[in-house]
Write a protein that holds these residues in place. Structure first.
Motif, PDB file in Angstrom:
ATOM      1  N   GLY A  48      85.523 -35.193  56.882  1.00  0.00           N
ATOM      2  CA  GLY A  48      84.758 -34.961  58.115  1.00  0.00           C
ATOM      3  C   GLY A  48      85.210 -35.881  59.233  1.00  0.00           C
ATOM      4  N   ILE A  95      83.856 -41.694  60.868  1.00  0.00           N
ATOM      5  CA  ILE A  95      82.635 -42.332  61.367  1.00  0.00           C
ATOM      6  C   ILE A  95      82.971 -43.580  62.189  1.00  0.00           C
ATOM      7  CG2 ILE A  95      80.462 -43.448  60.651  1.00  0.00           C
ATOM      8  CD1 ILE A  95      80.480 -41.490  58.210  1.00  0.00           C
ATOM      9  N   GLY A 104      81.024 -32.395  56.129  1.00  0.00           N
ATOM     10  CA  GLY A 104      80.583 -32.372  57.526  1.00  0.00           C
ATOM     11  C   GLY A 104      81.448 -31.538  58.448  1.00  0.00           C
ATOM     12  N   SER A 152      76.979 -33.505  54.562  1.00  0.00           N
ATOM     13  CA  SER A 152      76.437 -34.843  54.277  1.00  0.00           C
ATOM     14  C   SER A 152      75.756 -35.489  55.487  1.00  0.00           C
ATOM     15  CB  SER A 152      77.578 -35.736  53.802  1.00  0.00           C
ATOM     16  OG  SER A 152      78.616 -35.721  54.761  1.00  0.00           O
ATOM     17  N   GLU A 153      75.769 -34.791  56.622  1.00  0.00           N
ATOM     18  CA  GLU A 153      75.213 -35.385  57.845  1.00  0.00           C
ATOM     19  C   GLU A 153      73.815 -35.962  57.615  1.00  0.00           C
ATOM     20  OE1 GLU A 153      76.854 -32.530  57.671  1.00  0.00           O
ATOM     21  OE2 GLU A 153      78.102 -32.192  59.447  1.00  0.00           O
ATOM     22  N   TRP A 210      73.255 -39.529  56.458  1.00  0.00           N
ATOM     23  CA  TRP A 210      73.311 -40.717  57.329  1.00  0.00           C
ATOM     24  C   TRP A 210      72.585 -40.487  58.653  1.00  0.00           C
ATOM     25  CZ3 TRP A 210      76.930 -41.538  61.570  1.00  0.00           C
ATOM     26  CH2 TRP A 210      77.851 -40.506  61.757  1.00  0.00           C
ATOM     27  N   ILE A 217      71.983 -37.792  60.704  1.00  0.00           N
ATOM     28  CA  ILE A 217      72.296 -36.919  61.840  1.00  0.00           C
ATOM     29  C   ILE A 217      72.163 -35.468  61.366  1.00  0.00           C
ATOM     30  CG2 ILE A 217      73.809 -38.634  62.935  1.00  0.00           C
ATOM     31  CD1 ILE A 217      76.216 -36.844  62.072  1.00  0.00           C
ATOM     32  N   PRO A 270      74.021 -31.430  61.234  1.00  0.00           N
ATOM     33  CA  PRO A 270      75.359 -30.841  61.309  1.00  0.00           C
ATOM     34  C   PRO A 270      75.644 -30.332  62.727  1.00  0.00           C
ATOM     35  CG  PRO A 270      74.151 -29.996  59.409  1.00  0.00           C
ATOM     36  CD  PRO A 270      73.152 -30.689  60.302  1.00  0.00           C
TER      37      PRO A 270
END
Ligand code: ACO
Length: 297
Positions: free
Chosen positions: A87, A90, A136, A159-160, A163, A165, A167
């Protein structure tokens, strides 16, 4: 340009030995060309091919060249090492652009451009080959490609949520368009992972195969598609995407116009060839396979 760089820099002996045109001119993307297939490899394996601003710029450049590269019929998007892509990066894409609105704007544009605008309208057939982790933002390029194939044990995850947030980009839109509503909602709110095998069962991808056969099966699929009339393939994929957003009347009107355009734009005059080989020569059955492209009318 990619071809020119390869011919200029590669010593003849080396190129002959690998019989593969390797173009390594991008910092974070590797392009390999063989038998008219371009393998576009997100190439940050130590970071699980997380998408940095540089990777977005490189992918835009690579795809722009391949769109007009006469030596390529099919483009495969994949990742180096054990990931397809983890994704967005980060560190570099999110934290690294905080407080730098120019870089944030450029990165966001570049990210959307290759993953959706370019890939979803690409003039050649595109295949996403998901070799491992896919998280993501990487769902967008999988959804944008015309076809998708994964290793049975590839790991997919929205997986957003994990943590804090949602998608974003257009990932939520991608998943409601490629998965069932129930699956899209479930995986987006739980962040649970699913395997390549499960992705195939829920039809997010076309199929999954054991990892050892992934490249061979992708090549087989690409070669099968290369036997079809490329202009008809292009018009068909454009048509399938376009009608999804239309009413039935709009679709009927659009498809009439699109069919006429294909009739006049097809350089190999496939329609006439197909008819002649079926009706006059009786050498093939359109229901069971494509006409012979190598034969003249
Ligand atoms: N962004 C930035 N760095 C990343 C990312 C990411 N998305 N994914 C992996 N990396 C980096 C790690 O920080 C690590 O760097 P380091 O060696 O400098 O410490 C390196 O890649 C290897 O990662 P590991 O976690 O050690 O690898 P492992 O194989 O054990 O796990 C996995 C792989 C599952 C992909 C894990 O790295 C992970 O969970 N990554 C985040 C996935 C994610 O949530 N992506 C969504 C991002 S948000 C979005 O796309 C909108």
């Amino acid at each position: 340009m990619a071809t020119r760089a390869a011919t200029k820099k590669k010593p003849a002996a080396k190129a002959a030995k690998s019989s593969k045109a390797v173009v390594k001119k991008f910092e974070t993307v590797l392009v390999e060309k063989k038998d008219r297939i371009a393998w576009v490899i997100m190439n940050r394996p130590e970071k699980r091919n997380a998408m940095s601003p540089q990777l977005h710029l490189d992918m835009n450049d690579a795809l722009e060249e391949l769109a007009i590269d006469d030596s390529v019929d099919v483009v495969v998007i994949t990742g180096a090492g054990k990931a397809f892509s983890a994704g967005q990066d980060i560190r570099l894409y999110f934290r690294g652009t905080t407080g730098d609105p120019v870089l944030r704007h450029k990165s966001k544009n570049a990210s959307h451009h290759w993953r959706w605008t370019t890939l979803s309208k690409f003039p050649k057939l595109t295949i996403a080959m998901v070799n491992g982790f896919c998280f993501g933002g990487a769902f967008t390029q999988v959804s944008a490609c015309d076809l998708a194939i994964a290793a049975d044990d590839a790991i997919f995850g929205l997986s957003e949520i994990n943590w804090g947030i949602l998608p974003g980009g257009i990932v939520s839109w991608n998943v409601v368009n490629t998965m069932s509503y129930r699956d899209a909602m479930y995986y987006a709110i739980t962040g649970d992972t699913f395997t390549g095998k499960e992705a195939a069962a829920m039809r997010f991808i076309n199929k999954s195969v054991p990892k050892a056969r992934l490249k061979a099966e992708t090549t087989k699929l690409a070669k099968k598609m290369m036997k079809k009339n490329p202009t008809a393939v292009r018009y068909t994929k454009e048509g399938i995407r376009a009608v999804k957003e239309m009413s039935v009347d709009q679709a009927a009107d659009y498809l009439n116009a699109k069919s006429d355009a294909l009739k006049y734009q097809d350089p190999e005059n496939g329609r006439q060839k197909g008819m002649a080989q079926f009706l006059d020569d009786k050498t093939y059955r359109p229901g069971l396979g494509e006409y012979d492209r190598s034969k003249d009318l």
